[in-house]
Design an enzyme around this catalytic site. Structure first.
Site, short mmCIF file in Angstrom:
data_model
loop_
_atom_site.label_atom_id
_atom_site.label_comp_id
_atom_site.label_asym_id
_atom_site.label_seq_id
_atom_site.Cartn_x
_atom_site.Cartn_y
_atom_site.Cartn_z
N GLU A 117 17.61 -18.43 -3.67
CA GLU A 117 17.40 -17.73 -4.34
C GLU A 117 17.47 -17.46 -5.71
O GLU A 117 15.99 -16.64 -5.97
CB GLU A 117 19.42 -15.83 -3.44
CG GLU A 117 18.66 -14.39 -4.13
CD GLU A 117 17.91 -13.93 -3.64
OE1 GLU A 117 17.42 -12.27 -4.27
OE2 GLU A 117 17.16 -14.70 -2.57
N CYS A 142 0.78 -1.51 -0.23
CA CYS A 142 0.15 0.01 0.11
C CYS A 142 1.11 0.87 0.23
O CYS A 142 1.46 0.79 0.73
CB CYS A 142 -1.67 0.41 1.12
SG CYS A 142 -2.31 -1.21 1.09
N LYS A 159 13.98 -15.79 -7.44
CA LYS A 159 13.86 -14.72 -8.02
C LYS A 159 12.58 -15.07 -9.63
O LYS A 159 12.01 -14.28 -10.03
CB LYS A 159 15.37 -14.51 -8.70
CG LYS A 159 15.39 -13.29 -7.18
CD LYS A 159 15.29 -12.13 -7.84
CE LYS A 159 15.59 -11.46 -6.20
NZ LYS A 159 15.04 -11.88 -5.28
N LYS A 170 6.60 -4.68 -2.14
CA LYS A 170 8.08 -4.81 -1.55
C LYS A 170 8.47 -4.14 -0.30
O LYS A 170 9.38 -4.91 0.56
CB LYS A 170 8.70 -2.90 -2.55
CG LYS A 170 9.96 -2.84 -2.00
CD LYS A 170 10.72 -3.79 -3.20
CE LYS A 170 12.38 -3.51 -2.82
NZ LYS A 170 13.31 -4.22 -3.25
N ARG A 222 6.01 -0.46 -4.23
CA ARG A 222 5.55 -1.19 -3.23
C ARG A 222 4.36 -2.59 -3.21
O ARG A 222 4.17 -3.53 -2.74
CB ARG A 222 4.55 0.03 -2.41
CG ARG A 222 5.85 1.40 -1.76
CD ARG A 222 5.34 2.21 -0.82
NE ARG A 222 4.81 1.38 0.77
CZ ARG A 222 5.35 1.63 1.03
NH1 ARG A 222 6.63 1.85 1.22
NH2 ARG A 222 5.20 0.93 2.74
N ASN A 281 -2.85 2.60 5.42
CA ASN A 281 -2.23 0.93 4.82
C ASN A 281 -2.11 0.24 6.39
O ASN A 281 -1.96 1.96 8.02
CB ASN A 281 -0.87 1.42 5.34
CG ASN A 281 -0.59 2.80 4.18
OD1 ASN A 281 -1.16 2.08 2.91
ND2 ASN A 281 0.67 2.61 3.26
N GLY A 282 -2.48 -1.23 6.25
CA GLY A 282 -1.79 -1.41 7.90
C GLY A 282 -4.05 -2.16 7.76
O GLY A 282 -4.23 -2.36 7.10
N TRP A 322 -2.96 -2.81 -1.26
CA TRP A 322 -2.93 -4.07 -1.50
C TRP A 322 -3.75 -4.94 -1.08
O TRP A 322 -3.71 -4.21 0.18
CB TRP A 322 -1.56 -4.22 -1.41
CG TRP A 322 -1.35 -5.58 -1.92
CD1 TRP A 322 -0.43 -5.94 -2.76
CD2 TRP A 322 -0.77 -7.15 -0.47
NE1 TRP A 322 -0.12 -7.17 -2.65
CE2 TRP A 322 -0.11 -8.09 -1.33
CE3 TRP A 322 -1.48 -6.96 1.16
CZ2 TRP A 322 -0.45 -9.18 -1.27
CZ3 TRP A 322 -1.59 -7.86 1.33
CH2 TRP A 322 -0.63 -9.32 0.52
N HIS A 343 17.67 -37.52 -2.41
CA HIS A 343 16.89 -37.47 -1.87
C HIS A 343 15.23 -37.01 -1.97
O HIS A 343 14.53 -36.75 -0.94
CB HIS A 343 17.61 -36.83 -0.04
CG HIS A 343 18.46 -37.78 0.38
ND1 HIS A 343 18.69 -39.21 1.07
CD2 HIS A 343 19.43 -36.97 0.27
CE1 HIS A 343 19.99 -38.90 1.78
NE2 HIS A 343 20.43 -37.92 1.12
N GLU A 403 9.39 -15.27 -8.52
CA GLU A 403 8.82 -13.79 -8.25
C GLU A 403 8.44 -12.45 -9.33
O GLU A 403 7.15 -12.72 -9.44
CB GLU A 403 9.65 -13.05 -7.63
CG GLU A 403 10.09 -13.45 -5.66
CD GLU A 403 10.98 -12.53 -5.22
OE1 GLU A 403 11.08 -11.67 -4.56
OE2 GLU A 403 12.14 -12.16 -6.39
#
Length: 615
Positions: A488, A2, A492, A610, A27, A101-102, A75, A511, A495
């Site tokens: 990582e 947000c 990426k 973000k 964001r 926001n929140g 968001w 395994h 995402e």
């Protein structure tokens, strides 16, 4: 997640707010809205979709005049992303308007009580509940807006950054913060309000960052009035001079912020160790460590807490700290840390890592560790962020603004800072000789130029990306220091390209994951000559015998893996513990090019934000 933008002053508010919302698109959001006051009425427009959709809609349906306004990118949490649930929200009377926001956790009980009192609701949001609670308090207590906001916020449970406007008070905006960032830019007879400084950086370099449970009244022609929400105590603003500049938050000729930030890594790494690393003198100087050296030297263990990419940087740090400084390290997901009743003592040092410095789960872990008596050290990128304020000490990464949602330079600069800390502690503890210490510092100084060399693989990576862009699954393998890099790399790809990918320690492949390997499965293997090389070669042979497609990241001049792999990408040779700073580069480029070729929104991947400021 947000984004908030507000303006009150002598300029036209609309272009400032729209531009500011565009700056906050990184964001992550699914809808946007704006409210403007033209001297008589509040003009509101909002829509599901992007800021550009809002811009087109607002210019058609409302007056965009006025020198006071507020904008928001949402968001979705409470209620689906649509026009109705988008912010801003009116109170029932239409006199008050809010952006938020929140999450208000007890909104349902408050909503039920307000319905009993005759209030109606158009949206499914907790935010509409909050603005009507403020209106009800204002009416019942017969108080001004600022006092009504304060009383209302003492009744809610949750997290928030809010901006509220009352049509009857046309010269002020009331803002407040708990757990979600909020900055106030101070100009000449004007104020800017935003989730971070990027929306107002070209207008002023003076800003106040609200602390948790603080509220402010910003009024034209008057100084900021700052108070504590709990007890109404007067607070005094700490005005910071911003170091950011407008060029840092523009694309600078690159197609996407992510690509720009990948290419910024040589400079970012250099800026991170600049002034801290003096190889010619054999010195690592870090104020946050120097001033609290005994805490680290006497620690029974180091606990690292982080989320996402920062967690992967923490995993690399675990290898570095234990290898160089011989300090026991545990790396924890911040989102799980406080829920398993962890054993923490005053002999523990907790290192919290976050690019934004606002990650809610990491902040919660910090507060728990402090309550248990641990010493808490923060590693973050944003000056004045919540983690920078909540920790006992810390170190900034100095990476510069990272706009792309998928972190790149945050990862490498976090590793750089953590390496400096490990080296300094190793020297202080006598775990590394003077000559080896000097050699390590000298090698670290070469990393920016070696990252530049690694970036030269971009044309080859683009060719490889075209081969595998339509894959549905990918496997990433690494060992030792490069196991976290495999994690990582997979993150990426997930995402930004939406291809399912998993990272594994190479030895763990047999395994379970080896069952997935066939001639349709691309397997990305980090196979540098330093550390477990022969073991990784054996793993590659296991893949090859099952017809998997092998893309290998190797040290320059490698011959053995080159003969086995379908594709090879070379990186310069360096110390084993520094290889993650190089091997991650082609994996970042790979995910970027695959995402672009698949038509994905690289800088704003779906469903992601973000800065994750809610649990």
């Amino acid at each position: 997640m947000c984004g908030i933008v507000g303006y009150i002053g002598h300029r036209d508010a609309y272009p400032i707010i729209i531009k500011g919302l565009r700056r906050l698109e990184y964001r992550g959001y699914d809808s946007a809205g704006i409210a403007l006051f033209d001297g008589q009425d509040i003009n509101l427009s909002k829509t599901k979709g992007k800021v550009e959709d809002l811009n087109k809609k607002a210019e058609k349906e409302i007056s965009t005049s006025g020198s006071l306004g507020m904008g928001h990118t949402r968001w979705a949490t409470h209620g689906v992303p649509d026009d109705v649930n988008s912010h801003p929200h009116y109170s029932n009377s239409g006199e008050l308007v809010i952006i938020h926001n929140g999450i208000i956790e007890n909104y349902e009980s408050i909503k039920k009580e307000l319905i009993k009192r005759g209030y109606t609701f158009k949206s499914d949001t907790d935010t509409e509940v909050l603005v009507n609670l403020i209106e009800e308090v204002k009416k019942q207590e017969n108080v001004k807006l600022g006092k009504a906001v304060q009383i209302a916020l003492n009744e809610v449970v949750g997290a928030y950054a809010i901006a509220v406007f009352d049509k009857q008070k046309p010269d002020e905006i009331v803002v407040a913060k708990l757990g979600s960032p909020l900055a106030i830019g101070i100009g000449e007879n004007e104020y800017f309000i935003a989730s971070d400084a990027s929306p107002f950086i070209e207008y002023t370099n003076n800003a106040v960052y609200l602390e948790d449970e603080e509220m402010a009244i910003v009024r034209i022609g008057k100084e900021i009035k700052l108070r504590k929400i709990k007890d109404d105590a007067i607070a005094y603003p700490n005005i910071l001079e911003l170091k950011m500049n407008i060029e840092q938050i523009e694309k600078g000729g690159y197609d996407h912020f992510m690509l720009k930030e990948i290419y910024e890594q040589p400079r970012a790494i250099l800026d991170t160790y600049r002034g801290r690393l003096r190889a010619d003198q054999g010195i690592v100087k870090m104020a946050g460590i120097d001033e609290h050296l005994e805490k680290f030297m006497n620690a029974n263990r180091v606990i690292i807490v982080a989320c996402g990419t920062s967690w992967h940087a923490g995993l690399v740090a675990e290898y570095i700290f234990e290898d160089l400084a011989r300090i026991p390290v545990e790396v924890e997901y911040a989102s799980e840390f406080r829920y398993r009743n962890p054993v923490i003592t005053d002999k523990d040092v907790l290192i919290a890592i976050s690019q934004s410095g606002e990650t809610a789960d990491t902040l919660a872990a910090i507060k728990l560790a402090k309550d248990k008596g641990a010493f808490v050290f923060g590693v973050c990128n944003v000056v004045g962020s919540s983690i920078a304020r909540e920790t006992h000490a810390g170190a900034y990464t100095h990476a510069g603004p990272e706009i792309g949602v998928a972190s790149t330079k945050a990862f490498t600069t976090q590793i750089t800072v953590l390496t400096l800390i490990a080296l300094k502690l190793a020297k202080e503890k006598g775990e590394v000789s003077e000559s080896n210490f000097h050699q390590f510092l000298t090698e670290l100084e070469t990393i920016p130029s070696k990252v530049e060399k690694a970036l030269e693989s971009n044309p080859l990576v683009e060719i490889i990306s075209d081969v595998y862009k339509d894959s549905t699954n990918c496997l990433y393998l690494g060992r030792g220091y490069n196991f976290p890099v495999a994690l990582e790399g997979a993150l990426k790809l997930k995402e930004i390209s939406y291809i399912h990918a998993e990272g594994y320690p190479a030895a763990e492949m047999k395994h379970g994951p080896i069952a997935l390997i066939d001639d349709q499965m691309p397997v990305f293997v980090i196979a540098t000559k330093k550390g477990h090389y022969e073991k990784v070669v054996s793993n590659i042979q296991e893949i090859k015998s099952r017809k998997g497609k092998i893309i290998a990241i190797v040290t320059e001049g490698d011959e053995q893996v080159t003969e086995l792999a379908d594709h090879v990408i070379e990186v310069p040779e360096t110390y084993e513990s520094l290889t993650p700073l190089l091997t991650t580069i082609p994996l970042q480029l790979l995910s970027y090019h695959i995402a672009v070729m698949r038509g994905c929104n690289v800088d704003q991947p779906r469903n992601l934000a973000k800065s994750v400021t809610v649990e």
